[in-house]
Scaffold this active site. Structure first.
Site, PDB file in Angstrom:
ATOM      1  N   PRO A 185       0.814  -1.221   0.000  1.00  0.00           N
ATOM      2  CA  PRO A 185       0.000   0.000   0.000  1.00  0.00           C
ATOM      3  C   PRO A 185       0.847   1.270   0.000  1.00  0.00           C
ATOM      4  CG  PRO A 185      -0.773  -1.529   1.688  1.00  0.00           C
ATOM      5  CD  PRO A 185       0.509  -2.097   1.150  1.00  0.00           C
TER       6      PRO A 185
ATOM      7  N   HIS B  89      -4.554  13.499   0.659  1.00  0.00           N
ATOM      8  CA  HIS B  89      -4.017  13.205  -0.676  1.00  0.00           C
ATOM      9  C   HIS B  89      -4.482  14.246  -1.691  1.00  0.00           C
ATOM     10  CE1 HIS B  89      -3.123   9.234   1.011  1.00  0.00           C
ATOM     11  NE2 HIS B  89      -2.296   9.081  -0.014  1.00  0.00           N
TER      12      HIS B  89
ATOM     13  N   LYS C 190      -7.134  11.285  -6.544  1.00  0.00           N
ATOM     14  CA  LYS C 190      -7.092   9.917  -6.020  1.00  0.00           C
ATOM     15  C   LYS C 190      -8.478   9.274  -6.107  1.00  0.00           C
ATOM     16  CE  LYS C 190      -5.428   7.218  -2.094  1.00  0.00           C
ATOM     17  NZ  LYS C 190      -4.841   6.218  -2.993  1.00  0.00           N
TER      18      LYS C 190
END
Ligand code: NAI
Ligand SMILES: O=C(O)C1=N[C@H](C(=O)O)C[C@H](O)C1
Length: 266
Positions: free
Chosen positions: A126, A155, A159
């Protein structure tokens, strides 16, 4: 050292571009092909940003495996494509190194069984950044002493998956050692749905998506009169590349699937 033949899925993505350069510049790696959604039959070097980096482009991953016979597939695509590619790689005897996130626990379990059946190495990571691995390890250590914890991951706004793979992995590592706990007030109620974030085994995860960000996470612990915050920031995708390189080298020596670089970086 004999060179490792690598194929990359998602070469034109934010991570894929960095991985192409890494493989191209690593002496004992050979970029034998890329898998893209477009440009079948072209040479990668013809595309913008890849001048001098020659590799055939395939839109059909099975044909790619049959014709170029890579040792390793690096997948940096989307959750759905990533799962499909990983399964096919194992079927074709190609060792997957998967950075793509959005895999469920069931997906990991199914792919682990398949890797075992085939006796093949595979890595699903990940997060490839060493600092992020340390952040997760430190959070697991802290959870032994602080049982109340929330995760905030931040983020870029392109995403696709939420929460991030890193946040889920962090929660899993904490849940592995923390006694089960319902945090917050037993009668708390959300007056706006989602206010308390997602939940993994009683651990709240909050996902922030904003332009300008790359990949960041803070794990916050609260105790009696004190708090502890453990934070990691990736400011540039170059931060992930040493982990990608290590994964390609390591996967060649494995016979099972490893989920998380914390098992490799001891
Ligand atoms: N493990 C780690 O350390 C990191 C993982 N990631 C993960 O990597 C993945 C990619 O992230 P980004 O590069 O930011 O995304 P991106 O959207 O920039 O790139 C993904 C690329 O995959 C391509 N793609 C999608 N399906 C495809 C298919 N079937 N065949 C070939 N290409 C395909 C898209 O066209 C796109 O170019 C995400 O799941 C992200 O969460 C991102 C950064 C670090
Ligand atoms: O999409 C990203 O950018 C990232 N994805 C991974 C995740 O979901 O944890 C790793 C890193 O956070 C960057």
């Amino acid at each position: 050292m004999k060179s490792i033949k690598v194929a990359i899925a998602g070469p034109r993505g934010r991570m894929g571009r960095e991985a192409v350069i890494l493989v191209h510049q690593t002496e004992h790696f050979e970029l034998v092909a890329v898998i893209d959604r477009k440009y079948d039959g072209k040479d990668l070097a013809e595309l913008d940003g890849f001048s001098g980096i020659h590799a055939p482009i395939y839109t059909d991953i099975e044909r790619c495996f049959q014709e170029t016979k890579p040792d390793v597939l690096i997948d940096l695509t989307t959750p759905e494509s990533g799962k499909y590619h990983t399964e096919l790689a194992l079927q074709y005897g190609v060792r997957p190194v998967v950075g793509t996130t959005g895999f469920t626990e069931d997906d990991i379990e199914r792919l682990t069984k398949l890797a075992e059946e085939k006796g093949l190495g595979a890595i699903i990571a990940p997060n490839f950044a060493i600092g992020a691995i340390l952040m997760m390890k430190f959070a697991q250590m802290a959870a032994k002493y602080f049982h109340d914890v929330e995760i905030i991951e931040l983020h870029h706004d392109q995403k696709l998956d939420a929460p991030s793979g890193t946040a889920v992995k962090t929660a899993q590592l904490i849940a592995d050692i923390r006694p089960p706990k319902k945090q917050g007030h037993p009668d708390e109620k959300e007056t706006l749905q989602g206010a308390r974030g997602a939940e993994y085994d009683g651990i709240r995860i909050h996902s922030v998506r904003l332009p300008g960000f790359v990949a960041h996470q803070e794990v916050i612990f609260g105790g009696n009169g004190q708090a502890l915050a453990i934070r990691h920031d990736s400011f540039h995708r170059g931060s992930f590349m040493s982990g990608v390189k290590l994964s390609v080298e390591t996967v060649m020596k494995l016979q099972t699937l490893v989920y998380g670089l914390e098992h490799i970086i001891e």
